[in-house]
Design a protein around this motif. Structure first.
Motif, PDB file in Angstrom:
ATOM      1  N   ASP A 192       0.748  -1.259   0.140  1.00 30.70           N
ATOM      2  CA  ASP A 192       0.174   0.088  -0.154  1.00 30.70           C
ATOM      3  C   ASP A 192       0.892   1.343   0.100  1.00 30.70           C
ATOM      4  O   ASP A 192       0.435   2.159   0.368  1.00 30.70           O
ATOM      5  CB  ASP A 192      -0.900  -0.145   1.175  1.00 30.70           C
ATOM      6  N   ASN A 193       2.117   1.208  -0.619  1.00 31.09           N
ATOM      7  CA  ASN A 193       2.944   2.392  -0.565  1.00 31.09           C
ATOM      8  C   ASN A 193       2.140   3.335  -1.323  1.00 31.09           C
ATOM      9  O   ASN A 193       1.759   2.858  -2.495  1.00 31.09           O
ATOM     10  CB  ASN A 193       4.275   2.223  -1.058  1.00 31.09           C
ATOM     11  N   ARG A 194       2.383   4.602  -0.988  1.00 32.34           N
ATOM     12  CA  ARG A 194       1.608   5.983  -1.709  1.00 32.34           C
ATOM     13  C   ARG A 194       2.418   6.039  -3.088  1.00 32.34           C
ATOM     14  O   ARG A 194       1.511   6.620  -4.089  1.00 32.34           O
ATOM     15  CB  ARG A 194       1.804   6.848  -0.806  1.00 32.34           C
ATOM     16  N   GLY A 195       3.545   5.435  -3.453  1.00 33.00           N
ATOM     17  CA  GLY A 195       4.119   5.786  -4.785  1.00 33.00           C
ATOM     18  C   GLY A 195       3.226   4.953  -5.893  1.00 33.00           C
ATOM     19  O   GLY A 195       2.817   5.445  -6.892  1.00 33.00           O
ATOM     20  N   THR A 196       2.886   3.514  -5.339  1.00 32.52           N
ATOM     21  CA  THR A 196       1.888   2.944  -6.425  1.00 32.52           C
ATOM     22  C   THR A 196       0.356   3.192  -6.015  1.00 32.52           C
ATOM     23  O   THR A 196      -0.333   2.958  -7.212  1.00 32.52           O
ATOM     24  CB  THR A 196       2.037   1.370  -6.337  1.00 32.52           C
ATOM     25  N   PHE A 197      -0.127   3.460  -4.938  1.00 32.84           N
ATOM     26  CA  PHE A 197      -1.595   3.828  -4.947  1.00 32.84           C
ATOM     27  C   PHE A 197      -1.873   5.043  -5.264  1.00 32.84           C
ATOM     28  O   PHE A 197      -2.901   5.219  -5.818  1.00 32.84           O
ATOM     29  CB  PHE A 197      -1.676   3.793  -3.275  1.00 32.84           C
ATOM     30  N   TYR A 198      -1.185   6.226  -5.116  1.00 32.72           N
ATOM     31  CA  TYR A 198      -1.437   7.386  -5.779  1.00 32.72           C
ATOM     32  C   TYR A 198      -0.415   8.077  -6.466  1.00 32.72           C
ATOM     33  O   TYR A 198      -0.700   9.322  -6.797  1.00 32.72           O
ATOM     34  CB  TYR A 198      -1.794   8.218  -4.579  1.00 32.72           C
TER      35      TYR A 198
ATOM     36  N   LEU B  81      -6.004   8.346   2.653  1.00 29.08           N
ATOM     37  CA  LEU B  81      -6.585   8.243   1.154  1.00 29.08           C
ATOM     38  C   LEU B  81      -5.826   9.172   0.194  1.00 29.08           C
ATOM     39  O   LEU B  81      -4.408   9.317   0.508  1.00 29.08           O
ATOM     40  CB  LEU B  81      -8.011   8.193   1.268  1.00 29.08           C
ATOM     41  N   TYR B  82      -6.351  10.132  -0.239  1.00 23.71           N
ATOM     42  CA  TYR B  82      -5.902  11.063  -1.138  1.00 23.71           C
ATOM     43  C   TYR B  82      -4.805  12.204  -0.042  1.00 23.71           C
ATOM     44  O   TYR B  82      -3.851  12.344  -0.336  1.00 23.71           O
ATOM     45  CB  TYR B  82      -6.940  11.824  -1.666  1.00 23.71           C
ATOM     46  N   THR B  83      -5.529  12.383   1.066  1.00 25.78           N
ATOM     47  CA  THR B  83      -4.898  12.791   1.946  1.00 25.78           C
ATOM     48  C   THR B  83      -3.758  12.181   3.066  1.00 25.78           C
ATOM     49  O   THR B  83      -4.391  11.151   3.609  1.00 25.78           O
ATOM     50  CB  THR B  83      -5.753  13.556   2.841  1.00 25.78           C
ATOM     51  N   PRO B  84      -2.590  12.177   2.967  1.00 18.81           N
ATOM     52  CA  PRO B  84      -1.633  11.345   3.754  1.00 18.81           C
ATOM     53  C   PRO B  84      -1.824  11.781   5.022  1.00 18.81           C
ATOM     54  O   PRO B  84      -2.087  12.621   5.819  1.00 18.81           O
ATOM     55  CB  PRO B  84      -0.221  11.720   3.183  1.00 18.81           C
ATOM     56  N   ASN B  85      -1.559  10.441   5.775  1.00 17.68           N
ATOM     57  CA  ASN B  85      -1.510  10.602   7.395  1.00 17.68           C
ATOM     58  C   ASN B  85      -0.121  11.113   7.923  1.00 17.68           C
ATOM     59  O   ASN B  85       0.093  11.661   8.958  1.00 17.68           O
ATOM     60  CB  ASN B  85      -1.747   9.145   7.876  1.00 17.68           C
ATOM     61  N   ASP B  86       0.836  10.759   7.046  1.00 14.71           N
ATOM     62  CA  ASP B  86       2.214  11.078   7.303  1.00 14.71           C
ATOM     63  C   ASP B  86       2.891  11.883   6.276  1.00 14.71           C
ATOM     64  O   ASP B  86       2.880  11.258   4.983  1.00 14.71           O
ATOM     65  CB  ASP B  86       2.868   9.884   7.639  1.00 14.71           C
ATOM     66  N   LEU B  87       3.607  12.942   6.402  1.00 12.14           N
ATOM     67  CA  LEU B  87       4.342  13.348   5.466  1.00 12.14           C
ATOM     68  C   LEU B  87       5.682  13.207   5.227  1.00 12.14           C
ATOM     69  O   LEU B  87       6.509  13.583   4.375  1.00 12.14           O
ATOM     70  CB  LEU B  87       4.277  15.341   5.622  1.00 12.14           C
ATOM     71  N   SER B  88       6.041  12.137   6.094  1.00 11.10           N
ATOM     72  CA  SER B  88       7.448  11.743   6.077  1.00 11.10           C
ATOM     73  C   SER B  88       7.808  10.528   4.747  1.00 11.10           C
ATOM     74  O   SER B  88       6.597  10.055   4.147  1.00 11.10           O
ATOM     75  CB  SER B  88       8.014  11.033   7.214  1.00 11.10           C
TER      76      SER B  88
END
Length: 278
Positions: free
Chosen positions: A19-25, A101-108
């Motif tokens: 579920d890494n955000r690179g592939t999810f979004y 989701l579109y808004t991340p929980n963590d900016l790191s």
């Protein structure tokens, strides 16, 4: 071998969360660098573009992400791969940590560094036929100038080129003006004038683009301008070439029924090889 978050791993063990955000979004950025004898060419320019891209995407930059840390990581990876005395390609990928989701929980962020061998010095091609890609457009904005992991237009253009036996395609912005090629910036020469689309038209803010512009401004036999390129100009041009960090300068040899010379591209390639590899 690959580096993931400071850890050196064999490729088969280099896994990241599903579920890494690179592939999810497509929530990531990357830099592709060319290396020679263990050092990255134009490293400082790549580093500052990476930092700028991360800031624009509101990523938290790790305190250890210094030029010295990344340069040493690259050198160590090349040494472990036996590529420290070769021509090599390095990719630094950065993606936001999982969660939300579109808004991340963590900016790191998480990051990886990978390497592969390159064959030789910059060499111009002898056959490079292109056409326009009209199915989708690059929408001119600050985001289109960044190397993000969201490259759907380039991917679809690459598939179209493969299916229709083209070597490359020229991409258009929403105003149907030429902005770049699939994997590089585009330059057009007519007589002694050379032009390339301005960043405001939506083209990638390429490292090699910037280097070539500096070189062209020193060459007294050419007048250089950053100016919008219309599709109609392609048929009237004497020469068209593309630039990126891995291939340097590549001539476009044919567009539809029009064939081009390669004198400026050849001159620039000779200069690049003298600058970086002599």
């Amino acid at each position: 071998m690959v580096i993931i978050n400071k850890e050196f791993l064999e490729e088969q063990n280099a896994v990241i969360p599903y579920d890494n955000r690179g592939t999810f979004y497509g929530d990531g950025v990357f830099e592709t660098l060319r290396c020679y004898n263990g050092k990255a060419l134009l490293f400082e320019e790549h580093y500052f573009r990476l930092m700028s891209s991360m800031r624009i995407l509101r990523m938290d930059i790790p305190p250890f992400f210094t030029p010295e840390f990344l340069e040493e990581s690259i050198h160590e990876l090349l040494f472990k791969q036996g590529l420290h005395k070769n021509h090599a390609r390095i990719r630094i990928s950065v993606w936001r940590k999982s969660g939300g989701l579109y808004t991340p929980n963590d900016l790191s962020v998480n990051y990886s560094i990978s390497s592969s061998i390159l064959e030789d010095i910059f060499i111009n091609v002898t056959n490079n036929e292109v056409d326009l890609f009209k199915d989708h457009f690059v929408y001119a904005s600050m985001l289109s100038t960044l190397k993000t992991t969201n490259k759907a237009v380039n991917i679809l253009a690459g598939i179209y080129a493969s299916e229709n036996d083209y070597d490359d395609l020229l991409l258009l912005n929403q105003n149907k003006m030429v902005v770049e090629a699939i994997s590089g910036n585009v330059f057009l020469r007519k007589g002694d004038q050379i032009k390339t689309p301005p960043i405001d038209d939506g083209c990638l803010n390429g490292i090699m683009r910037t280097h070539i512009i500096k070189q062209l401004k020193k060459m007294l036999n050419y007048n250089f301008v950053e100016e919008t390129i219309t599709p109609f100009e392609l048929q009237r041009a004497d020469e068209i070439f593309t630039t990126n960090m891995i291939r340097g300068v590549q001539s476009i040899t044919k567009y539809r029924k029009k064939s081009y010379t390669n004198e400026t591209a050849s001159e620039l390639i000779e200069s690049l090889n003298e600058t970086f590899f002599d």
